[in-house]
Design a protein around this motif. Structure first.
Motif, PDB file in Angstrom:
ATOM      1  N   ALA A  68     -17.438  72.264 -51.153  1.00 12.58           N
ATOM      2  CA  ALA A  68     -18.367  72.464 -52.272  1.00 12.58           C
ATOM      3  C   ALA A  68     -19.534  73.353 -51.867  1.00 12.58           C
ATOM      4  N   TYR A  69     -20.104  73.108 -50.692  1.00 18.02           N
ATOM      5  CA  TYR A  69     -21.254  73.904 -50.265  1.00 18.02           C
ATOM      6  C   TYR A  69     -20.874  75.329 -49.901  1.00 18.02           C
ATOM      7  N   VAL A  70     -19.700  75.521 -49.309  1.00 12.82           N
ATOM      8  CA  VAL A  70     -19.277  76.883 -48.952  1.00 12.82           C
ATOM      9  C   VAL A  70     -18.985  77.692 -50.206  1.00 12.82           C
ATOM     10  N   LEU A  81     -18.215  71.591 -60.372  1.00 14.26           N
ATOM     11  CA  LEU A  81     -17.147  70.601 -60.462  1.00 14.26           C
ATOM     12  C   LEU A  81     -16.760  70.075 -59.087  1.00 14.26           C
ATOM     13  N   MET A  82     -16.797  70.930 -58.073  1.00 14.41           N
ATOM     14  CA  MET A  82     -16.488  70.480 -56.714  1.00 14.41           C
ATOM     15  C   MET A  82     -17.578  69.561 -56.175  1.00 14.41           C
ATOM     16  N   ILE A  83     -18.818  69.789 -56.559  1.00 16.75           N
ATOM     17  CA  ILE A  83     -19.902  68.883 -56.162  1.00 16.75           C
ATOM     18  C   ILE A  83     -19.708  67.512 -56.804  1.00 16.75           C
ATOM     19  N   ILE A  84     -19.296  67.491 -58.066  1.00 16.38           N
ATOM     20  CA  ILE A  84     -19.010  66.216 -58.732  1.00 16.38           C
ATOM     21  C   ILE A  84     -17.826  65.525 -58.060  1.00 16.38           C
ATOM     22  N   THR A  85     -16.809  66.294 -57.687  1.00 18.67           N
ATOM     23  CA  THR A  85     -15.649  65.732 -56.997  1.00 18.67           C
ATOM     24  C   THR A  85     -16.044  65.137 -55.653  1.00 18.67           C
ATOM     25  N   SER A  86     -16.928  65.811 -54.944  1.00 17.14           N
ATOM     26  CA  SER A  86     -17.363  65.267 -53.651  1.00 17.14           C
ATOM     27  C   SER A  86     -18.183  63.995 -53.834  1.00 17.14           C
ATOM     28  N   SER A  87     -18.896  63.873 -54.936  1.00 23.08           N
ATOM     29  CA  SER A  87     -19.614  62.618 -55.180  1.00 23.08           C
ATOM     30  C   SER A  87     -18.635  61.487 -55.504  1.00 23.08           C
ATOM     31  N   ILE A  88     -17.525  61.806 -56.144  1.00 29.24           N
ATOM     32  CA  ILE A  88     -16.506  60.787 -56.397  1.00 29.24           C
ATOM     33  C   ILE A  88     -15.853  60.350 -55.091  1.00 29.24           C
ATOM     34  N   ALA A 115     -10.166  81.414 -52.660  1.00 29.84           N
ATOM     35  CA  ALA A 115      -8.735  81.173 -52.437  1.00 29.84           C
ATOM     36  C   ALA A 115      -8.523  80.006 -51.482  1.00 29.84           C
ATOM     37  N   ALA A 116      -9.328  79.930 -50.427  1.00 25.43           N
ATOM     38  CA  ALA A 116      -9.211  78.818 -49.474  1.00 25.43           C
ATOM     39  C   ALA A 116      -9.602  77.493 -50.129  1.00 25.43           C
ATOM     40  N   ALA A 117     -10.646  77.500 -50.941  1.00 28.70           N
ATOM     41  CA  ALA A 117     -11.070  76.268 -51.618  1.00 28.70           C
ATOM     42  C   ALA A 117     -10.027  75.819 -52.643  1.00 28.70           C
ATOM     43  N   TYR A 148     -14.117  63.056 -47.348  1.00 31.55           N
ATOM     44  CA  TYR A 148     -15.509  63.164 -47.786  1.00 31.55           C
ATOM     45  C   TYR A 148     -16.198  64.377 -47.169  1.00 31.55           C
ATOM     46  N   PHE A 149     -16.055  64.543 -45.846  1.00 26.15           N
ATOM     47  CA  PHE A 149     -16.704  65.680 -45.184  1.00 26.15           C
ATOM     48  C   PHE A 149     -16.098  67.016 -45.620  1.00 26.15           C
ATOM     49  N   LEU A 150     -14.796  67.072 -45.785  1.00 29.89           N
ATOM     50  CA  LEU A 150     -14.166  68.319 -46.229  1.00 29.89           C
ATOM     51  C   LEU A 150     -14.546  68.657 -47.672  1.00 29.89           C
TER      52      LEU A 150
END
Length: 176
Positions: free
Chosen positions: A96-98, A149-156, A58-60, A89-91
């Motif tokens: 993604a990791y959490v 998908l969040m990992i891909i978003t963080s790479s973008i 929910a938070a993500a 970038y850090f968020l």
């Protein structure tokens, strides 16, 4: 399709999957009658990892919605706000990791509920609450897809940040 559109699409899809995961886990329950008089209800609160998963997803999802609203603001200059891009970038990395860690912890707890553990005298729960377990399994699959998908978003977002810097000098901004 440029990277900002890809980021928007990835954030929308991951938000939908995160909300779907949180709803599937949060609203899933099954009641069984044991010994003809005692009714036992299985919910996500029975496993602490599932409880944490609901709140993390929910938070993500809320974080992704905030980032979506930010991406629709067109009045921000593309090359300024370097510190804002570092924060995004850090968020993105942390979110993604959490999400991945919460899904992994929920899978580990669910596997113990599925197969049990004789040395701790933990019995199998999924042979009694099969519908509950199948729905949790589907929710965890949605959660892992959202995490990817969040990992891909963080790479973008990493690409959007580091393209501002010179490739020849470490962390020196490009000339205008």
């Amino acid at each position: 399709m440029d990277s900002s559109r890809r980021e928007v699409v990835l954030r929308v899809v991951s938000t939908v999957l995160l909300v779907l995961t949180a709803c599937l886990v949060g609203f899933d329950s099954q009641t069984k009658v044991i010994f003809y008089t005692y009714a036992r209800k299985a919910t996500f609160r029975d496993l602490n990892a599932l409880y944490v998963l609901v709140w993390v997803d929910a938070a993500a999802a809320a974080y992704n919605l905030i980032q979506l609203f930010r991406s629709f603001r067109k009045d921000l200059p593309p090359t300024s706000y370097r510190h804002l891009r570092w924060g995004i970038y850090f968020l993105d990395q942390a979110a993604a990791y959490v999400v991945f860690a919460a899904n992994t912890a929920a899978v580990q707890a669910s596997v113990l509920a599925l197969i049990g553990e004789k040395s701790f005298q933990w019995m199998k729960l999924c042979n009694r609450y099969s519908r509950f377990c199948f729905q949790i399994g589907g929710a965890l699959a949605c959660g892992y897809i959202a995490a990817i998908l969040m990992i891909i978003t963080s790479s973008i977002s990493a690409y959007a940040l580091f393209r501002l810097y010179s490739p020849k000098h470490f962390l020196l901004l490009k000339g205008r």
